[in-house]
Structure formats: C-alpha cells, structure tokens
Design a protein around this motif. Structure first.
Motif: not given
Lengths: 220, 220
Positions: B89-94, B146-153, B155-166
């Motif tokens: 999703l993130i890739r598609k957004m980019g 999208a980041l939260q979805i990725g942290m759930q599935d 596909s994305i590391k969950d060690t970062y705060d999604p907002k900061e990562l965003g």
DNA sequence: ATCTATACTGACTCTCAGTCATTTTTTGAA
DNA sequence: TTCAAAAAATGACTGAGAGTCAGTATAGAT
C-alpha cells in the motif's frame, strides 16, 4: 594559483559586504520583503552601486546561496577525516546537515530560492550558478565516498549503485530536513504538530530506518 | 448537509473559473511572471473583480494549492481500497504521488509556493490554508493507516511509532519527488545528470531501500 | 416602473526593481 | 604636484505590476 590585482580583491571584498548586508536585511523581514533600497542602505552604498556588483536582485540571492553551499560542503568534507564506518559517516553527515540548517536558516531558505531561481535561463548560466553546482557536486562526492567506504567495510549493502544511493539519500534527507526546518522556524503545516517528534533525533531515526530497514522479512 | 443558496453556488463556481484561468496563465509563463491583469483577461472579468473573490494574488495561488491537495488526497484515499499488504500500500501511495506530480506539475509547484506563503500570518490563518491543512492531515492519516496495516500483517516492522514513521516517509518522499520533478521539468542542478536514474523506478528503489534496509547486519 | 443592493469595472495610486545622466574619486603620465 | 582621462558611485527617474475605489450596471423586490 591566480594572483589577483588589488582592484580585483577590493571588488571581491565589496561584493562580500553587499552579501552581508543583504543577509542582515533578509534576517529582519524575510526574502520577499527585502528591497534593493534597504540592502543599499544597510551596505552604505547607493542603489545604483548594487548593480555594479550584481546583475539583479535574484543574483544577490544566488550569491547568498552560493556562500551557503560552500560552507555546508566544507563541513561535510571534514567528516570524511573521522575514522568511522561508512554508515556512521553517513549518519554524521546527516547530523551535520541538520546542524547547518538550524544554525544558518537563512542559507537554507536561500537554497530553496535557488531551485526556483534557476528556472530562469540567464541566471542558470551565470558564474554564480556554476559555483553552486560545483559545491553541490562536491558534496555529492563526499556522500558517495562515505557509501563506498561503507560498502567496503560491510556496514552498507553493496547491492545498490553508490551514486544512485547517494542521490536518494540526498533527496530524502533534504525532504526530512526541510520538514524539520519548517517545524522549528515558522508557521508550518499543523500535521507536524500531531506527532511529538524530537528534531535532534529525527535524522538519526531516518538514517536508522534507511540503515537497518523497516521490513521484517529480510531476503539477504 | 448545508444547503447553499443559488448566490453562494454561483459565487463558488466563479471562484473556480478564476482558479482555472490562473492555472492557464501560469502554465504559459510560470508563477513568477503571471500578472493579475493577465489572469483577469483570461477569466474574462475585470481586475477589480478578482479582488472580490480573492484577497490578493497569493491567495489565488493558495487556492490552486488547495485544489491540488484535495486531488492528491483523493487519489491516496482510493489506494486503501486495494487488498494488499501494508508495505505494498505504501509503495502504491508513493507511485500515486509521483504520478500525480508528473501529471499535474502545476499543483506541485503550487505546493512549494504554499510552504513559502504560509510564513505570512494573515494567509496562514485564512480559510483556504485551513482547507490545505485538512487535506494534508487526511493524507497523513491514510499513510498511517497503511503503516498500521503493514505492522499487523508483518510486512512492516512494528518497532517504530506509525505516526513518526508516517512523517518520515512523507518528508523523505517529498524530497525524492521534488528531486525527480526538477530533473524532469526545468533547468536543474547538474548533479542530477551525473547519475542515469530512471524516474519511474526511483520511488520503487527508494521504498525498497526503506522497506528492506540497506545495511547488512540486521539485528532483528 | 422604480428603487435598492449587489456585482462589476478600469483608471488611478503606490511600491519597487532596474536605468542612466551626472558627479565624485582614483589613476598615472607629464 | 598637476590635471585629464577613466573608473566608480550616485540618486532621481522610468516602467511594471499589485492593489484600490469612485462610479456604473444589473438583478431582484415592491
């Protein structure tokens, strides 16, 4: 070594004084509202004299940008002297960039101006623009060097072309620091306040994400 | 649902026509050289009429930026409908961001203007600026989702705060796309020509680097 | 048909970048 | 030391363009 005549040296010095004056004026009210009359007054010369040293207002701004590029590139060059891993060098460069922007906001604003100014062909082909280009290319070389060092010492993956990686780091860092700059200095988009991020650490987090990756499933 | 009177609707429509006209004029000669007289002529109204609909020239530019933000945010919102991993999703957004900028360079230029314009307090507190902010916040929410979805599935590391990562993704992408934009559209820093990178793939490479990391020694 | 409120007009003002005829300063040859 | 030519500097002036406002046109109400 080119030997300059006294005339040439005096002329160069006067040019620098005008740039100093312009920076002072801009510090007071920003780029938009700085006028040539004000700059002339601050520099203690007549308005006409400004045009003996600079083609037009934009080229004064270009000169500010050029000085900024030179200073920033210098500070990046120093970093390569450290005995550190390539990744650490990149991190240090990012920190240096942020520090430079925080300490010299006016130069950073000038850089942004520069990118708009060079859409004008005449300015783009000027000597000043060429000097900016040269500084930028030099800075880029330092980044690429650090990446190559990192690829040698194993701190950075060698699956990417170091030059392309350099550009990506350059562009992405600019975006991040731009954001950080706006958050600190002026009215800024309110989304920046939604997240309580520390500016001193954002470059670190960014480089860490770049460096260690954010995905779980690492193929190599 | 707020019911608007005919008057209000007509006024809003006229405003849009003026924005259309301004875009046409800017397309011809750029933001800098567009004049209010030209815009008035293009819109087939008198110059004075422009000031009945917009406070000043800057606020017309702000309105262009607002329309652009709205369009971009809309296109980002659609992406969340896809059944994909968070990282995808993130890739598609980019990719959507890049496509938007390539197809609507004028809006991107307006965004850059916007960031300069809001240093003016009066504009910053205007209704138009508030609308821009709202769009930006909405876009940011989609990224964070999208980041939260990725942290759930996974596909994305969950060690970062999604907002900061965003925010980091937002800022870094802007920088990269800014660079890509300049390379394609105008006089641009020559370092961009030193590397022969393909614009259509740069976002992919960038997201890949973010996603998989560039360092060898993965701790987790 | 007449009146009133709202929309619109474009000539005018004001500010500011850039110019140029004039004055001041510097240079260096006699 | 003198002085004419060259170079540097000046600031009143010009033109362009943003923004204003007194006056005009139009739509809707009575």
């Amino acid at each position: 070594m080119i030997k300059k005549t006294r005339k040439e040296r005096e002329r160069a010095a006067r040019k620098q004084l005008i740039i100093d004056a312009a920076i002072e004026v801009i510090k007071k009210n920003g780029f938009e509202s700085a006028t040539m009359d004000e700059i002339a007054k601050q520099a203690e010369v007549s308005k006409g004299a400004l045009y003996l040293y600079f083609k037009n207002k934009a080229s004064i701004y270009l000169a500010i940008s050029e000085r900024g590029s030179r200073l920033l590139t210098q500070s990046l060059s120093k970093i390569l002297l450290f005995e550190l891993s390539g990744l650490e060098l990149i991190r240090k460069m990012g920190q240096a960039y942020l520090k430079f922007v925080q300490q010299n906001p006016i130069y950073f604003t000038a850089f942004i101006y520069y990118e708009n100014l060079i859409s004008d062909d005449e300015l783009f082909e000027s000597e000043l623009a060429a000097a900016c280009e040269e500084s930028a290319r030099e800075a880029m070389t330092y980044i690429v060097r650090a990446l190559q060092i990192g690829m040698q010492d194993g701190s950075i993956k060698d699956t990417y072309d170091p030059k392309e990686l350099g550009l990506i780091i350059w562009g992405a860092s600019k975006g991040i620091i731009h954001m950080a700059f706006y958050k600190e200095n002026r009215n800024h988009m309110k989304i920046l306040d939604d997240v309580d991020f520390s500016l001193d650490s954002i470059i670190n987090n960014f480089i860490e994400i770049l460096g260690t990756g954010m995905a779980n499933d690492q193929k190599s």
